[in-house]
Design an enzyme around this catalytic site. Structure first.
Site, mmCIF file in Angstrom:
data_model
loop_
_atom_site.group_PDB
_atom_site.id
_atom_site.type_symbol
_atom_site.label_atom_id
_atom_site.label_comp_id
_atom_site.label_asym_id
_atom_site.label_seq_id
_atom_site.Cartn_x
_atom_site.Cartn_y
_atom_site.Cartn_z
ATOM 1 N N GLU A 20 0.828 -1.215 0.000
ATOM 2 C CA GLU A 20 0.000 0.000 0.000
ATOM 3 C C GLU A 20 0.863 1.267 0.000
ATOM 4 O O GLU A 20 0.607 2.215 0.739
ATOM 5 C CB GLU A 20 -0.966 -0.009 1.188
ATOM 6 C CG GLU A 20 -1.940 -1.183 1.131
ATOM 7 C CD GLU A 20 -3.030 -1.143 2.196
ATOM 8 O OE1 GLU A 20 -2.786 -0.610 3.287
ATOM 9 O OE2 GLU A 20 -4.131 -1.656 1.912
ATOM 10 N N ASP A 36 -8.775 -8.975 3.715
ATOM 11 C CA ASP A 36 -8.519 -7.877 4.651
ATOM 12 C C ASP A 36 -9.573 -7.805 5.755
ATOM 13 O O ASP A 36 -10.382 -6.876 5.751
ATOM 14 C CB ASP A 36 -8.478 -6.557 3.872
ATOM 15 C CG ASP A 36 -7.893 -5.425 4.681
ATOM 16 O OD1 ASP A 36 -7.416 -5.677 5.795
ATOM 17 O OD2 ASP A 36 -7.911 -4.287 4.193
ATOM 18 N N GLU A 60 -12.802 -2.013 12.083
ATOM 19 C CA GLU A 60 -12.768 -1.313 10.792
ATOM 20 C C GLU A 60 -13.879 -1.772 9.854
ATOM 21 O O GLU A 60 -14.611 -0.953 9.317
ATOM 22 C CB GLU A 60 -11.407 -1.529 10.113
ATOM 23 C CG GLU A 60 -11.356 -0.914 8.718
ATOM 24 C CD GLU A 60 -10.024 -1.102 8.012
ATOM 25 O OE1 GLU A 60 -9.107 -1.723 8.581
ATOM 26 O OE2 GLU A 60 -9.907 -0.602 6.873
HETATM 27 O O1 GCW Z 1 -7.334 -2.833 5.968
HETATM 28 C C1 GCW Z 1 -6.302 -1.991 5.655
HETATM 29 C C2 GCW Z 1 -6.626 -0.711 6.328
HETATM 30 C C3 GCW Z 1 -5.445 0.206 6.410
HETATM 31 C C4 GCW Z 1 -4.298 -0.551 7.070
HETATM 32 C C5 GCW Z 1 -3.994 -1.789 6.246
HETATM 33 C C6 GCW Z 1 -2.892 -2.647 6.868
HETATM 34 C C7 GCW Z 1 -2.551 0.280 8.479
HETATM 35 O O2 GCW Z 1 -7.704 -0.103 5.640
HETATM 36 O O3 GCW Z 1 -5.830 1.322 7.169
HETATM 37 O O4 GCW Z 1 -3.162 0.258 7.212
HETATM 38 O O5 GCW Z 1 -5.132 -2.581 6.172
HETATM 39 O O6 GCW Z 1 -3.223 -3.631 7.517
HETATM 40 O O7 GCW Z 1 -1.726 -2.362 6.685
#
Ligand code: GCW
Length: 679
Positions: free
Chosen positions: A281, A360, A388
């Site tokens: 990311e 995720d 989240e």
């Molecule tokens: O699910 C995603 C989140 C991000 C997070 C990422 C991760 C810290 O939306 O906010 O970043 O995972 O786990 O690295």
């Protein structure tokens, strides 16, 4: 004044009333810990410590057991005398809290012996706290560690103004101490203070002058047996070290990290190590130099090894610039595709941290195929306590049932006797260093009065810790414990009501959100509330492919992305085959027509309508049940949950109506029961 979490001081004092303690830790040279242990007894429990063991009815003794684990404890009671024993002072702390918990729950036999040892050696909480005081994906107020420079939040909690603009620390050590106690009381032994996205000034946490402040926090955690980790930025040698490269094979880079580690251990002798999100990311990583993730991880491992430290390398690596037009791409494949070939190439003090599912932290995902796919690698399974994708601590969502199903899932591998290995045992089986495996979870606390925003969300932090220590507990048992420890004033019926709401909440949330494992129909960026197509034509690789005929992602080997082939033959066959694929994961693995019939005889489209009506109705039921608790539990907690349930209701209705309408428009199929679906 902040609300107490489970086992408040008054509850703990009641459990210890009438007891006199003796503490014998002479054979264990951990001074700060033995001071802490004494302090817990004298100040927190309000009980005396006597010097002669013979005059105490609770005796804590370290260093005399033959336990393999330095964290295991025993509690033995005979004739009104209880002996709590373990190899180390940390074990005695766990024993003391275990004893208090059992006393409160009514589970201490007056005569007999219990032995308790943790299932997992690493039991960790990761904070996604940022030095400006915000928390990425945090829903309970600002960070308990860091405060916004220049804001008066900091002054308010410390009683003194910030010394300068670069002081990012909140400095509320009472809060840190209370938190460390909560963690220790459920057996957590590691904490990472800062977000894995290490941006801007956060890169400097590993260096002076901030390292000194980190050390202050680490000392508090350490006294409770919790070791401190920091997330680091892979490009730190260039960003703060003045080097021209961050190449993990460059000797100057390696020497720089070794120096960083040396200085950290001078200040924090029991520092845990580093957590690294690299080439993920947008974060920097070894790919820029044509190096592998193993090269990157092993560089940190080398720097930490002389001090006994650990590098935790995240496997959350995928292409987030995916073209939705290319249907052969599949984000679910990414972790396995990147890391499977590196099996056996990580150093002994490196650990690969794998999210429990391949995407995720969605409401429903299968176990990641890396958990089962690796055979000579230390692994940590990662969970997300902060809600989240599970309702932002506005919607009640006790997620322990989901996590337990992951740790008890079939990894597809067998033990030496040919028995299927569940996650927990598998981790030990494939470890290079069996003391370096376990679980980590993103924490859910902040500066909110009740720590977690939603009072009931405390149960997830508690439950996660209990699960790490004892994976054989059921979700119901954990909810029962938490409810009893948290609402000591509540009568049995009131507690049963709370447990009922907790126990069904994860399933309820799943019902009114994305159906049958398809996932990610969430509002863009925020991830709260419906957004059916918010990610459908986007670069993040999370699609549902709904059209007029059907919905779901074909991840089969036969006709899809081939993802099912990443599992062992046994598990792969179950998912590949429509007849054996569990319904709750149907749309994760298959693209099916709306008329496809599930195992219970309902069609997919009718299931979508039914579950969305039922999920929203369940929230109305929670509201009615909760209202019966007025005056029977603590008022603040009552009001907090009442208010959150109203917001949950709005959210559930929004989900129900948008999902139902979307699929009605797509399929043209009416609800068999004629309920209202907006056109
Ligand atoms: O699910 C995603 C989140 C991000 C997070 C990422 C991760 C810290 O939306 O906010 O970043 O995972 O786990 O690295």
């Amino acid at each position: 004044m902040a609300d107490a979490m489970w086992l408040s001081e008054s509850v703990a004092r009641r459990a210890a009333s009438g007891c006199t303690f003796s503490v014998d830790v002479d054979r264990v040279g951990e001074d700060a810990r033995s001071l802490r242990l004494r302090d817990e007894i004298v100040r927190r429990l309000g009980r005396p410590i006597v010097s002669e063991a013979g005059r105490a009815n609770v005796r804590l003794v370290a260093g005399v057991t033959s336990f393999d684990s330095d964290e295991a404890f025993s509690i033995e009671s005979h004739d009104g005398v209880t002996v709590i024993a373990g190899n180390t002072t940390a074990a005695l702390m766990y024993g003391l809290y275990g004893w208090l918990r059992r006393r409160t729950l009514g589970g201490t036999p007056t005569d007999g012996r219990i032995v308790s040892a943790p299932d997992q050696p690493i039991r960790m909480i990761d904070h996604w706290d940022q030095i400006d005081g915000s928390v990425e994906r945090g829903y309970a107020g600002e960070s308990i560690f860091f405060g916004r420079p220049g804001s008066n939040v900091h002054a308010e909690f410390t009683g003194f103004p910030q010394r300068d603009e670069t002081d990012a620390f909140r400095g509320d050590m009472d809060r840190v101490e209370a938190y460390a106690r909560f963690l220790a009381s459920v057996g957590i032994n590691a904490v990472c203070l800062n977000n894995v996205n290490v941006r801007g000034l956060a890169t400097n946490l590993i260096a002076d002058p901030w390292l000194g402040r980190v050390a202050g926090i680490a000392r508090v955690f350490s006294s409770f047996g919790v070791s401190t980790f920091l997330s680091v930025n892979f490009a730190a040698p260039m960003r703060i070290g003045g080097l021209g490269t961050s190449d993990p094979l460059d000797p100057a880079v390696r020497a720089w990290w070794a120096g960083v580690a040396d200085r950290i251990y001078e200040r924090i002798p029991d520092f845990g190590g580093f957590v690294v999100k690299a080439d993920s990311e947008g974060e920097p990583g070894p790919f820029a130099y044509g190096r592998t993730h193993a090269d990157g991880a092993n560089m940190f491992a080398e720097a930490l090894a002389p001090h006994g430290g650990t590098v935790i390398w995240r496997a959350f690596v995928y292409n987030c610039r995916q073209d939705w037009r290319d249907r052969t791409l599949d984000r679910a494949r990414a972790a396995y595709d990147h890391f499977r070939e590196l099996d056996g190439r990580f150093a002994k003090n490196a650990v690969l941290q794998v999210k429990f599912g391949p995407i995720d932290f969605q409401t429903r995902e299968p176990l990641s195929p890396l958990i089962g796919g690796m055979s000579r690698t230390n692994l940590i399974v990662e969970f997300e306590i902060t809600a989240e994708y599970l309702g932002h601590q506005i919607d009640v969502n006790y997620a322990v049932p989901q996590w337990l199903s992951m740790i008890h899932a079939d990894t597809g591998r067998d033990d030496a006797d040919g028995r299927p290995l569940e996650t927990a045992d598998y981790l030990r089986d494939v470890a290079v260093d069996p003391s370096r495996v376990g679980y980590a979870a993103v924490g859910n606390v902040g500066m909110d009065d009740n720590w977690t925003g939603h009072k009931l969300a405390q149960s997830n932090l508690y439950g996660y810790g209990r699960m790490c220590w004892d994976g054989s507990l059921s979700a119901g048992e954990i909810a029962r414990e938490w409810t009893r420890l948290t609402f000591p004033e509540a009568d049995g019926d009131a507690r049963a009501t709370i447990e009922r709401i907790l126990g069904t909440s994860n399933a309820t949330y799943e019902r009114y959100t994305a159906p049958l494992g398809v996932g990610f129909m969430v509002n863009r960026n925020g991830h709260y509330g419906p957004g059916v197509n918010d990610y459908e034509y986007d670069r993040w690789g999370t699609y549902h492919y709904a059209d007029r005929d059907g919905v779901g992602v074909d991840r089969t080997v036969a006709t899809g992305t081939g993802y099912t082939g990443q599992y062992s033959p046994r598990v792969a066959a179950t998912y590949e085959n429509l007849a054996t694929c569990p319904d709750e994961l149907l749309l994760f693995f298959h693209h099916v027509p709306y008329s496809h019939v599930l195992h219970d005889g309902t069609s997919v489209i009718q299931h979508i309508y039914d579950t969305h009506f039922a999920g929203a109705a369940a929230v109305d039921d929670y509201i009615a049940q909760w209202e019966t608790l007025a005056g029977r539990i603590d008022d603040t907690a009552y009001e907090n949950v009442r208010e959150r349930l109203q917001r949950q209701r709005e959210n559930a209705i929004a989900w129900r109506d948008q999902i139902n309408t979307y699929f009605h428009r797509m399929s043209g199929v009416d609800d068999a029961h004629g309920r209202v679906i907006h056109r």
